[in-house]
Design a protein around this motif. Structure first.
Motif, short mmCIF file in Angstrom:
data_model
loop_
_atom_site.label_atom_id
_atom_site.label_comp_id
_atom_site.label_asym_id
_atom_site.label_seq_id
_atom_site.Cartn_x
_atom_site.Cartn_y
_atom_site.Cartn_z
N ILE A 1 1.05 -0.91 0.01
CA ILE A 1 -0.05 -0.07 -0.09
C ILE A 1 0.75 1.34 0.01
O ILE A 1 0.39 2.08 -0.38
CB ILE A 1 -0.71 0.10 1.09
N PHE A 2 1.97 1.19 0.55
CA PHE A 2 2.87 2.43 0.65
C PHE A 2 3.76 2.63 -0.65
O PHE A 2 4.41 3.59 -0.73
CB PHE A 2 3.82 2.42 1.92
N ASN A 3 3.33 2.20 -1.74
CA ASN A 3 3.96 2.30 -2.79
C ASN A 3 2.94 3.23 -3.71
O ASN A 3 3.06 3.21 -4.92
CB ASN A 3 4.44 0.96 -3.73
N TYR A 4 2.04 3.50 -3.03
CA TYR A 4 0.98 4.84 -3.80
C TYR A 4 1.24 5.80 -3.24
O TYR A 4 1.67 6.11 -2.00
CB TYR A 4 -0.41 4.04 -3.52
N PRO A 5 1.07 6.96 -4.31
CA PRO A 5 1.52 8.38 -3.76
C PRO A 5 0.37 9.15 -2.83
O PRO A 5 -0.79 8.44 -3.11
CB PRO A 5 1.77 9.05 -5.03
N THR A 6 1.06 10.15 -1.97
CA THR A 6 -0.13 10.87 -1.46
C THR A 6 -0.16 12.22 -2.22
O THR A 6 0.79 12.96 -2.06
CB THR A 6 0.39 11.23 -0.06
N LEU A 7 -1.08 12.19 -2.90
CA LEU A 7 -1.23 13.46 -3.89
C LEU A 7 -1.78 14.64 -3.44
O LEU A 7 -1.34 15.82 -3.95
CB LEU A 7 -1.83 12.97 -5.35
N GLN A 8 -2.65 14.64 -2.55
CA GLN A 8 -3.17 15.91 -1.86
C GLN A 8 -3.44 15.39 -0.41
O GLN A 8 -3.38 14.17 -0.01
CB GLN A 8 -4.56 16.11 -2.68
N GLY B 1 7.37 -4.83 -7.72
CA GLY B 1 8.00 -3.59 -7.98
C GLY B 1 7.64 -2.35 -8.79
O GLY B 1 8.26 -1.51 -8.98
N ASP B 2 6.35 -2.95 -9.47
CA ASP B 2 6.22 -1.73 -10.43
C ASP B 2 5.03 -0.94 -10.03
O ASP B 2 4.11 -0.63 -10.94
CB ASP B 2 5.45 -2.69 -11.78
N GLY B 3 4.76 -0.56 -8.77
CA GLY B 3 4.04 0.36 -8.27
C GLY B 3 4.53 1.60 -8.48
O GLY B 3 5.47 1.79 -9.00
N PRO B 4 3.52 2.92 -8.28
CA PRO B 4 3.84 4.15 -8.66
C PRO B 4 5.12 4.80 -7.87
O PRO B 4 5.80 5.34 -8.30
CB PRO B 4 2.61 4.98 -8.37
N CYS B 5 5.58 4.10 -6.46
CA CYS B 5 6.57 4.67 -5.94
C CYS B 5 7.55 3.74 -5.30
O CYS B 5 8.22 4.08 -4.37
CB CYS B 5 5.92 5.53 -4.43
N ASN B 6 7.40 2.30 -5.75
CA ASN B 6 8.27 1.41 -5.39
C ASN B 6 9.78 1.94 -5.08
O ASN B 6 10.53 1.65 -4.13
CB ASN B 6 8.49 0.01 -6.16
N LYS B 7 10.34 2.27 -6.21
CA LYS B 7 11.82 2.82 -6.38
C LYS B 7 12.22 3.89 -5.52
O LYS B 7 13.08 3.78 -4.86
CB LYS B 7 12.00 3.04 -7.74
N ASP B 8 10.93 4.94 -5.40
CA ASP B 8 11.34 6.20 -4.62
C ASP B 8 11.40 5.78 -3.38
O ASP B 8 12.34 6.28 -2.51
CB ASP B 8 10.11 7.09 -4.98
N ARG B 9 10.56 4.69 -2.81
CA ARG B 9 10.46 4.44 -1.29
C ARG B 9 11.77 3.79 -0.92
O ARG B 9 12.41 4.28 0.10
CB ARG B 9 9.27 3.61 -1.16
N LEU B 10 12.08 2.85 -1.61
CA LEU B 10 13.32 2.21 -1.35
C LEU B 10 14.41 3.10 -1.13
O LEU B 10 15.55 3.05 -0.38
CB LEU B 10 13.44 0.91 -2.17
N GLN B 11 15.04 3.92 -2.24
CA GLN B 11 15.71 4.73 -2.31
C GLN B 11 15.59 5.80 -1.19
O GLN B 11 17.09 5.96 -0.58
CB GLN B 11 15.63 5.58 -3.65
N THR B 12 14.65 6.45 -0.74
CA THR B 12 14.66 7.09 0.31
C THR B 12 15.17 6.65 1.58
O THR B 12 15.63 7.13 2.73
CB THR B 12 13.15 7.70 0.64
N ARG B 13 14.73 5.20 1.80
CA ARG B 13 15.43 4.56 3.04
C ARG B 13 16.82 4.37 2.88
O ARG B 13 17.41 4.43 4.08
CB ARG B 13 14.50 3.21 3.00
N ILE B 14 17.14 3.87 1.61
CA ILE B 14 18.63 3.80 1.73
C ILE B 14 19.68 4.91 1.77
O ILE B 14 20.29 4.82 2.57
CB ILE B 14 18.98 3.13 0.22
N GLU B 15 18.87 6.01 1.42
CA GLU B 15 19.56 7.19 1.63
C GLU B 15 19.68 7.61 2.91
O GLU B 15 20.70 8.31 3.45
CB GLU B 15 18.90 8.21 0.67
N ALA B 16 18.61 7.36 3.71
CA ALA B 16 18.48 8.05 5.04
C ALA B 16 19.49 7.07 5.84
O ALA B 16 20.30 7.59 6.83
CB ALA B 16 17.00 7.57 5.65
#
Lengths: 322, 96
Positions: A119-126, A282-297
């Motif tokens: 579920i967390f691979n979906y974006p919060t648009l508003q 891994g093909d959800g709207p935000c999969n790459k972004d979420r994982l990348q954010t965790r790795i960077e942190a």
């Protein structure tokens, strides 16, 4: 030792028997009790995935902390996201009692080997998305988690008691956001409806694949790691959420939704499981972004962890010397 | 190399209100005792759950072995005379 292989086998049979007896008597299994390797492995997988979900789950909502519509909403959201960090910690601690270090679990997440809730691979648009997450996602999580407070593994059950207590604040604050928007201007009402439109089906999918396809159901039910099947929990969620949507004056995005008076349950249209598996792969709207954010942190925080460890070591050395 | 920097694990005990004993609530990682106390406050007392916290390094906790529980706790079995209910109180006797 001198008993050889036969002796070892009977010892392990005896342990297995004692383990099953504890399960049958609904006694908790504690970290120091013997347990089958498969039970341990399943728990580490499930608890660490649960922990990862809490941590990754901070990201979609964290996205709105700086843009919350009022100072009060901002304080509430900060408290909520902080709770999620705490839930992650309780769960990592519970998993660590099974002998897997936390760093190893985090590394598995970062390597893409461990999963987290899709579920967390979906974006919060508003802004209304923050309301929909609290109401629907935390609402679904509560239904999933309440039975786990009675699961067979002691540390997991106890962590879940704390989590469930805090989770009901999350659900109510989400509903409160939805209520305010749904009763606001037509534009605000439309925001609430838009959020429900996008979050409804992913929330329904949160309970996992249908019972006919679920690979873990049966064994986990036997081990009392799971107490209800995916479909049973999903039905419970639907039955409690549909009337709430009506009270909000919002429409569930499902033309096939109807009340079955005979069964006393709501029936829904068919779930798009292709989408579910696509997002998990891994093909959800935000999969790459979420994982990348965790790795960077993790990587950007490395120097802080090292400095704190070194400071503690030096101070320890000082106080040890005469 | 990475492993070297993993912070040690601590067990957390919280006194919920003055007059009560500290109770185990969970564990966490911290580089030192000070950080362990601060993290424990942030994680385990966000809703006024405590007035005092103890932290103990998990490695310093010694526990009984469940496989030996039976023998270990055996000495307290079958000693019903240690309870007041074991004794017959003759009728009419008060304050006993």
């Amino acid at each position: 030792m001198s008993d050889g292989i036969e002796g070892d086998a009977s010892v392990s049979d005896e342990r297995e028997r004692a383990f099953n007896e504890r399960l049958d008597r609904s006694l908790k299994i504690e970290p120091t009790n013997w347990m089958p390797d498969a039970y341990r492995k399943t728990l580490v997988r499930q608890i660490s995935q649960h922990a990862h979900s809490e941590i990754v789950g901070m990201l979609p909502e964290g996205n709105w902390i700086t843009r919350a519509p009022s100072l009060q909403r901002k304080l509430i959201l900060l408290a909520k996201v902080q709770d999620e960090a705490g839930h992650g910690l309780y769960l990592y601690s519970a998993a660590e009692t099974l002998g897997t270090p936390r760093d190893e679990m985090v590394a598995a997440l970062h390597a893409g080997k461990a999963k987290y809730s899709s579920i967390f691979n979906y974006p919060t648009l508003q802004w209304a998305d923050v309301g929909a997450i609290g109401w629907l996602v935390d609402g679904a999580a509560i239904i999933n988690q309440i039975p786990i407070t009675r699961c067979s593994y002691g540390p997991y059950a106890r962590a879940m008691v704390r989590i469930c207590k805090e989770e009901s604040f999350h659900q109510r604050q989400g509903f409160d956001i939805m209520w305010t928007l749904a009763h606001g201007t037509p534009e605000q009402h439309a925001m609430a409806q838009d959020a429900l439109d996008r979050w409804w089906w992913p929330a329904v999918m949160m309970f996992g694949p249908p019972d006919t396809d679920s690979t873990h159901n049966e064994q986990s039910l036997r081990w009392k790691i799971k107490l209800f099947t995916n479909d049973e929990l999903r039905q419970k969620f639907i039955d409690q959420t549909v009337p709430q949507a009506e009270q909000l004056g919002l429409v569930i995005p499902d033309p096939h939704l109807r009340w079955n008076a005979e069964k006393e349950h709501y029936e829904i249209g068919s779930i798009d499981w292709d989408e579910f598996y696509r997002v998990i792969r891994g093909d959800g709207p935000c999969n790459k972004d979420r994982l990348q954010t965790r790795i960077e942190a993790w990587e950007e925080g490395a120097w802080v962890r090292e400095a704190a460890a070194e400071y503690a070591r030096k101070r320890g050395a000082q106080s040890a010397s005469p | 190399m990475k492993k070297k920097h993993e912070w040690p694990q601590w067990e957390v005990f919280v006194r919920s209100e003055a007059g009560l004993a500290h109770k185990h609530v969970g564990s966490l990682h911290a580089a030192d005792a000070r950080m362990a106390l601060e993290n424990a406050r942030d994680v385990y007392t966000r809703r006024n759950e405590g007035v005092s916290i103890w932290v103990v390094k998990s490695d310093d906790v010694y526990a009984t072995d469940p496989s030996e529980s039976e023998e270990f706790f055996d000495p307290s079995e079958g000693k019903s005379y240690r309870y007041p209910t074991y004794y017959h109180v003759p009728e009419g006797v008060k304050h006993l």
